[in-house]
Design a protein around this motif. Structure first.
Motif, PDB file in Angstrom:
ATOM      1  N   MET A 161     -12.417 -26.584  43.372  1.00 55.30           N
ATOM      2  CA  MET A 161     -13.617 -26.020  43.723  1.00 55.30           C
ATOM      3  C   MET A 161     -13.810 -24.712  43.305  1.00 55.30           C
ATOM      4  O   MET A 161     -12.858 -23.974  42.827  1.00 55.30           O
ATOM      5  CB  MET A 161     -13.512 -25.749  45.308  1.00 55.30           C
ATOM      6  N   GLU A 165     -19.175 -22.925  45.702  1.00 55.97           N
ATOM      7  CA  GLU A 165     -19.190 -24.566  46.518  1.00 55.97           C
ATOM      8  C   GLU A 165     -18.625 -23.927  47.819  1.00 55.97           C
ATOM      9  O   GLU A 165     -19.031 -24.288  48.829  1.00 55.97           O
ATOM     10  CB  GLU A 165     -18.109 -25.446  45.718  1.00 55.97           C
ATOM     11  N   LYS A 166     -17.607 -22.967  47.947  1.00 54.68           N
ATOM     12  CA  LYS A 166     -17.168 -22.710  49.426  1.00 54.68           C
ATOM     13  C   LYS A 166     -18.249 -21.961  49.859  1.00 54.68           C
ATOM     14  O   LYS A 166     -18.074 -22.224  51.124  1.00 54.68           O
ATOM     15  CB  LYS A 166     -15.803 -21.884  48.789  1.00 54.68           C
ATOM     16  N   ILE A 169     -20.686 -24.371  51.360  1.00 56.33           N
ATOM     17  CA  ILE A 169     -19.974 -25.035  52.609  1.00 56.33           C
ATOM     18  C   ILE A 169     -19.976 -24.305  53.804  1.00 56.33           C
ATOM     19  O   ILE A 169     -20.255 -24.744  54.726  1.00 56.33           O
ATOM     20  CB  ILE A 169     -18.700 -25.585  52.299  1.00 56.33           C
ATOM     21  N   GLU A 174     -22.591 -28.726  53.209  1.00 59.82           N
ATOM     22  CA  GLU A 174     -21.821 -29.716  52.593  1.00 59.82           C
ATOM     23  C   GLU A 174     -22.211 -31.048  52.556  1.00 59.82           C
ATOM     24  O   GLU A 174     -21.717 -31.716  51.207  1.00 59.82           O
ATOM     25  CB  GLU A 174     -20.521 -29.758  53.893  1.00 59.82           C
ATOM     26  N   LYS A 178     -22.093 -32.428  48.568  1.00 60.91           N
ATOM     27  CA  LYS A 178     -21.122 -33.674  48.224  1.00 60.91           C
ATOM     28  C   LYS A 178     -22.314 -34.677  47.298  1.00 60.91           C
ATOM     29  O   LYS A 178     -21.969 -35.567  46.609  1.00 60.91           O
ATOM     30  CB  LYS A 178     -20.743 -34.285  49.401  1.00 60.91           C
ATOM     31  N   TRP A 209     -14.551 -36.077  47.980  1.00 61.45           N
ATOM     32  CA  TRP A 209     -13.686 -34.765  48.117  1.00 61.45           C
ATOM     33  C   TRP A 209     -13.350 -34.356  49.776  1.00 61.45           C
ATOM     34  O   TRP A 209     -13.986 -34.903  50.500  1.00 61.45           O
ATOM     35  CB  TRP A 209     -14.857 -33.542  47.742  1.00 61.45           C
ATOM     36  N   PHE A 211     -13.048 -31.014  51.159  1.00 63.75           N
ATOM     37  CA  PHE A 211     -13.566 -29.692  50.758  1.00 63.75           C
ATOM     38  C   PHE A 211     -12.549 -28.586  51.369  1.00 63.75           C
ATOM     39  O   PHE A 211     -12.057 -27.412  51.078  1.00 63.75           O
ATOM     40  CB  PHE A 211     -14.562 -29.357  50.885  1.00 63.75           C
ATOM     41  N   ASP A 214      -9.321 -28.948  49.397  1.00 60.31           N
ATOM     42  CA  ASP A 214      -9.624 -28.414  47.801  1.00 60.31           C
ATOM     43  C   ASP A 214      -8.978 -29.737  47.038  1.00 60.31           C
ATOM     44  O   ASP A 214      -8.265 -29.621  46.051  1.00 60.31           O
ATOM     45  CB  ASP A 214      -9.077 -27.352  47.546  1.00 60.31           C
TER      46      ASP A 214
END
Length: 223
Positions: A161, A165-166, A169, A174, A178, A209, A211, A214
């Motif tokens: 990641m 992306e974090k 989320i 999310e 995805k 994934w 998340f 990770d």
């Protein structure tokens, strides 16, 4: 109980569970069990409402509906594996092949990371997977893979990641993230030469994934 008996029991249970939750069961569920994971390949599984959504090009609505139902179903599957089959799961991954109404659930077995398999062309496979990962997100910290049956190759990546992306989320995107990553990554994965490298004909690619941890799992199926 033998592995074959366990797989048969698990296939029957999963088909019944899907029928109860979705109102319609799949044509078949094929379970494969290895030291590292369990794979459940689901074929011809789509209901009238989902078919309507896809006919209107509402893929995101289809995936969102499935996501909600699977989140309620997976804990039951995990409990069944632990209580009835004495198999403890660490993570569960799943994806759907919209073009042929197929699906794959991959359950990583607790402690399974201790088992490693070497097979011909493994390094080349990892190189291609890592290259795709670096284009879509970033180069993985760890890439491992194994054959769970002669037609299914499982690939696990850890540490892929990126900060953006974090943040997405954390902002509640999310599902959108995805869906977008699946489209992008499958497009790149389909351009690799992994199938001919392994002397196989590609059937499907599934990717998901976790998340929070990770991690990501890719399942290649071959004809």
């Amino acid at each position: 109980m033998s592995t074959i008996d366990l797989a048969g029991q698990l296939s029957s249970y999963t088909g019944r569970l899907l029928r109860e939750r979705f109102g319609r069961g799949p044509e078949s569920v094929h379970a494969s069990i290895a030291k590292q994971c369990i794979a459940l390949h689901i074929r011809n599984f789509i209901g009238p409402v989902e078919r309507f959504l896809l006919s209107k090009e509402e893929e995101q609505a289809f995936r969102y509906t499935r996501e909600l139902l699977m989140k309620s179903l997976l804990p039951e599957l995990s409990s069944y594996l632990k209580d009835q089959l004495e198999i403890e799961i660490s993570e569960l991954f799943y994806d759907w092949g919209i073009h042929n109404a197929s699906g794959m659930i991959v359950a990583l077995i607790k402690g399974g990371e201790a088992f490693t398999d070497k097979y011909a062309k493994q390094d080349e496979v990892h190189n291609q997977i890592n290259e795709v990962s670096s284009k879509v997100q970033r180069f993985p910290d760890i890439t491992t893979s194994w054959w769970i049956n002669p037609r299914t190759l499982i690939i696990k990546r850890e540490g892929i990641m990126i900060p953006l992306e974090k943040e997405l989320i954390d902002l509640g995107y999310e599902n959108t993230l995805k869906t977008t990553k699946r489209k992008m990554e499958k497009r790149y994965l389909e351009t690799t030469t992994i199938a001919p490298l392994l002397g196989k004909e590609l059937a499907d690619i599934y990717v998901d994934w976790d998340f929070t941890k990770d991690k990501s799992v890719i399942a290649y199926t071959f004809n």
